[in-house]
Scaffold this motif. Sequence first.
Motif: not given
Length: 126
Positions: A71-81, A19-30
Amino acid sequence: QVRLVESGGGLVQAGGSLRLSCAASGRTSSSYATGWFRQAPGKERESVAAISWSGYNTTYADSVKGRFTISRDNAKNTAYLQMNNLKPEDTAVYYCAVRYSDRYYIPTKIARYDYWGQGTHVTVSS
């Protein structure tokens, strides 16, 4: 601007899962669409899967349909594969990318993605 960090890559035997994760930081409110891509040695980067901000829309490459799930969890600003039943031909560097967009949009071309992570290596042994 957003910073993306992929994780979860590694070495796995054929038939295994990662399972890959993609964590976003910075401008994540948009809102933004997220895509997963891969590039094998000597090959062009190709699209693997993508998901809209809402999660309502997803797309998959034919080669991974039925095996990979985005999939994605916007509360965690993270997408998964989630990658199941991995094959040696899945070996590549996997990247995530995003494009700021409305809630249901998925870019149709790689060039439309604005921000990219550094990638995580996936090696599938036979």
